[in-house]
Design an enzyme around this catalytic site. Structure first.
Site, PDB file in Angstrom:
ATOM      1  NE  ARG A 267      -4.331  -1.056  -0.175  1.00  0.00           N
ATOM      2  CZ  ARG A 267      -4.486  -2.021  -1.097  1.00  0.00           C
ATOM      3  NH1 ARG A 267      -3.494  -2.343  -1.899  1.00  0.00           N
ATOM      4  NH2 ARG A 267      -5.648  -2.644  -1.224  1.00  0.00           N
ATOM      5  CD  GLU A 296      -3.148   3.253  -5.508  1.00  0.00           C
ATOM      6  OE1 GLU A 296      -4.131   2.588  -5.873  1.00  0.00           O
ATOM      7  OE2 GLU A 296      -2.121   2.748  -5.068  1.00  0.00           O
ATOM      8  CG  HIS A 316      -3.407  -0.694  -7.086  1.00  0.00           C
ATOM      9  ND1 HIS A 316      -3.921  -0.014  -6.010  1.00  0.00           N
ATOM     10  CD2 HIS A 316      -3.438  -2.008  -6.732  1.00  0.00           C
ATOM     11  CE1 HIS A 316      -4.239  -0.879  -5.057  1.00  0.00           C
ATOM     12  NE2 HIS A 316      -3.960  -2.094  -5.480  1.00  0.00           N
TER      13      HIS A 316
END
Ligand code: NAD
Ligand code: 3PG
Length: 583
Positions: A267, A296, A316
């Site tokens: 993360r 994000e 991601h």
């Protein structure tokens, strides 16, 4: 009397089950009837197998890339919603649903994009898919490791710009090098396995990992500082928690092996991005490979890392393989369909631990049990712990059904340290999968029909962040009880305290002498930290004492240091928020 988890007598279990009504822990009333199928909105791309399965019992709508207001407009027309990490399921969505939205399915692990508090308040169950993308995330970690070490992305970009440059992109070999895995959980263990296959030596830093599990994989568990100092590659696989937020900051990079390389598929917030940029500038870190970011999508303009030649990035993509997406689709659809049918899934994230009708009696005890688990694990140092022992002192003795209280302790411990979301159905299994040894002792004590007269949680460990929390048997020990309906922590180590089991608390250990309260209070005032209560407990006059201070905000590291320097103070620590249980 000591009982292993599985050995509780059946009759006692059945009697207690009847009293606690534990077979009825279902929150969502079945939505579909014989004539009407529930409507499910799939808001992000989901594997076809999951969609097909969903269509067997539901009306399925798909709409991708919706604006927040479009999602809100749909909310009152759907019974369930399925998302990945790209859709923010905010309080506004639950408000707009006017009570119709009953289930949110997250096709993946992280539920940070779903407002869980609002979901619970609006009676909406949230389920996730915690296992099906583990291997994909590990493979992506290895892909980034290789791509970074061999400059694959940079060389590809160079060739695509028409260059044949065989000198700039000389890489570094992986065989014979050391990789440190930070977070030896599901993904971390898979990365370790694969790194071994590349001929690498593997270290792991995970204060809560089982030594046996690491040894079985030929992995050495080490401290954070040892991992930083010894590894050529650092691969991050821990959850984002208050304890891991910005763990990789200037102080950590100052200790890192010079010229080593870092990979993050966990993360974004685990690395402080500006600190990593400084470490790259100073050549403390040679290269970084990042799949996840603090925001994000990140703000590309002026981002400290994305445009750098010594950093490679992916948006991601850790879970983005065909296979993992099919897997999470099936995993989440099963959980959504079960939830719509009124069954409690083990993948429920905000499931109630207790049926509403018995909540009244148990509420303070379940808050106590969770608070004790959370407090005990909050006191663990780097070296972790070996086992959990729970003692229940209750007038009901052996008749007390401890399953729920035990589950709450496990919830308190695990949710502090893993991505796991614990509910009554999965608590024992999650503990077992983590290799957590649990023992329970029931002691008949107290009078009347109260659930517990007191309860304690202790952890076997070699060290605590607060040495006063370690009792005479060398275990971290916390004890509590319910007084006038309110749960309190009543003992830490050998010290008597009286702390409400909620909010943030600073603990100090000091010599029993004048001036401590003033010195600590003045230091906190400099950071405008408001004090909600203060209690002092001592072993003997002029002996040792501990002080518990309720704080409304957290003091800065400089003020923590100043408090340690107040004459007489020996050690200081902070218990972060001990939450009230969601119900
Ligand atoms: N990039 C992606 O697409 C992707 C995909 C899947 C998972 N993830 C992320 O990967 C991470 C790991 O997922 P998982 O399924 O393996 O979780 P997990 O819960 O199985 O493992 C996490 C491990 O971290 C350890 N840990 C907790 N606090 C720690 C600390 N302070 N220092 C070191 N270790 C600590 C825990 O003990 C646990 O073993 C999570 O952050 C998850 O969100 C990312
Ligand atoms: O939490 C997860 O499962 C991963 O980070 C993957 O997220 P995604 O489903 O948005 O790819």
């Amino acid at each position: 009397m000591q009982q292993a988890l599985a050995n509780r007598p059946c009759a006692a279990r059945r009697a207690a089950a009847a009293r606690f009504g534990r077979e009825r822990c279902v929150k969502v009333q079945a939505v579909s009837t014989a004539n009407t199928k529930p409507t499910v909105l799939v808001a992000e791309k989901l594997g076809a197998a999951g969609i097909d399965m969903l269509k067997q019992s539901c009306n399925v709508e798909t709409a991708y890339n919706m604006k927040p207001e479009e999602l809100c407009a749909k909310a009152s027309l759907i019974d369930a919603l399925i998302v990945r990490s790209g859709t923010k399921v905010t309080r506004a969505v639950f408000e707009a649903s006017k009570g119709r939205l009953k289930v949110v399915g997250r096709a993946g692990v992280g539920v940070d994009n779903v407002d869980l508090t609002a979901a619970t308040e609006y009676g909406c169950l949230v389920v996730n898919a915690p296992t099906a993308n583990t291997v994909a995330a590990a493979e992506h970690g290895i892909a980034l490791l290789c791509a970074m070490a061999r400059n694959v992305a940079q060389a590809d970009a160079s060739m695509k710009s028409g260059k044949w440059d065989r000198n700039t992109y000389v890489g570094t070999s992986m065989v014979g090098k050391t990789i440190a895995v930070y977070g030896f959980g599901k993904v971390g263990a898979e990365v370790a396995r694969r790194a071994k296959g590349l001929g690498m030596a593997v270290l792991a830093y995970d204060p809560y990992a089982s030594q046996e599990k690491a040894a079985a994989q030929g992995v050495s568990l080490v401290s954070f500082d040892e991992a930083l100092a010894q590894a050529d590659f650092h691969s991050l696989h821990m959850p984002l928690t208050p304890g891991t937020k910005n763990l990789f900051n200037d102080a950590a990079f100052a200790k890192i092996k010079k010229g080593s390389r870092i990979i993050n598929v966990a993360r974004g917030g685990v690395i402080e991005e500006a600190a990593l940029a400084r470490a790259l500038d100073a050549k403390l870190v040679a290269q970084a490979a990042l799949d996840v970011f603090m925001d994000e999508p990140p703000k590309f303009d002026g981002h400290p890392l994305i445009g750098r030649p010594d950093v490679i990035c992916t948006p991601h993509l850790g879970a983005s393989t065909m296979e993992a997406q099919e897997g999470v689709a099936i995993e989440v659809v099963e959980a959504v369909v079960d939830a719509l049918a009124g069954k409690l899934s083990s993948n429920a994230v905000n499931a109630p631990m207790v049926p509403a009708e018995i909540l009244k009696e148990l509420q303070p005890y379940i808050v106590l049990a969770e608070g004790l688990g959370k407090a005990a694990v909050g006191l663990v140092k780097d070296s972790g712990f070996t086992d959990i022992a729970i003692t229940y002192s209750s007038p009901r003795g052996d008749d007390l059904d401890t399953r729920l209280l035990r589950a709450m302790v496990i919830k308190g411990v695990l949710e502090e340290i893993t991505t796991a979301k614990v509910n009554l159905v999965n608590a024992d299994l999650l503990a077992k999968n983590r290799g957590l040894k649990l023992t329970e002792v029931n002691v008949r004590s107290g009078e009347g029909n109260e659930v517990l007269s007191s309860m304690s949680v202790s952890l076997g460990t070699s060290a605590s962040r607060f040495s006063a929390a370690v009792d005479k048997t060398n275990r971290i020990y916390v004890e509590g009880k319910v007084m006038n309906g309110t749960p309190f922590l009543t003992k830490i180590g050998n010290f008597d305290v009286e702390l409400a089991v909620q909010g943030s608390v600073m603990l100090t250990r000091q010599r029993d002498q004048p001036g401590i309260v003033g010195g600590v209070g003045m230091a906190l005032a400099k950071d405008k930290v408001n004090i909600s209560f203060m209690t002092v407990s001592r072993t003997a006059k002029d002996g040792e004492a501990i002080m518990a201070i309720g704080i409304d905000s957290e003091p800065s590291p400089a003020i923590m240091q100043e408090i340690t320097s107040v004459p007489g103070v020996v050690e200081v620590t902070i218990f972060k928020d001990v939450p009230q249980t969601e119900q």
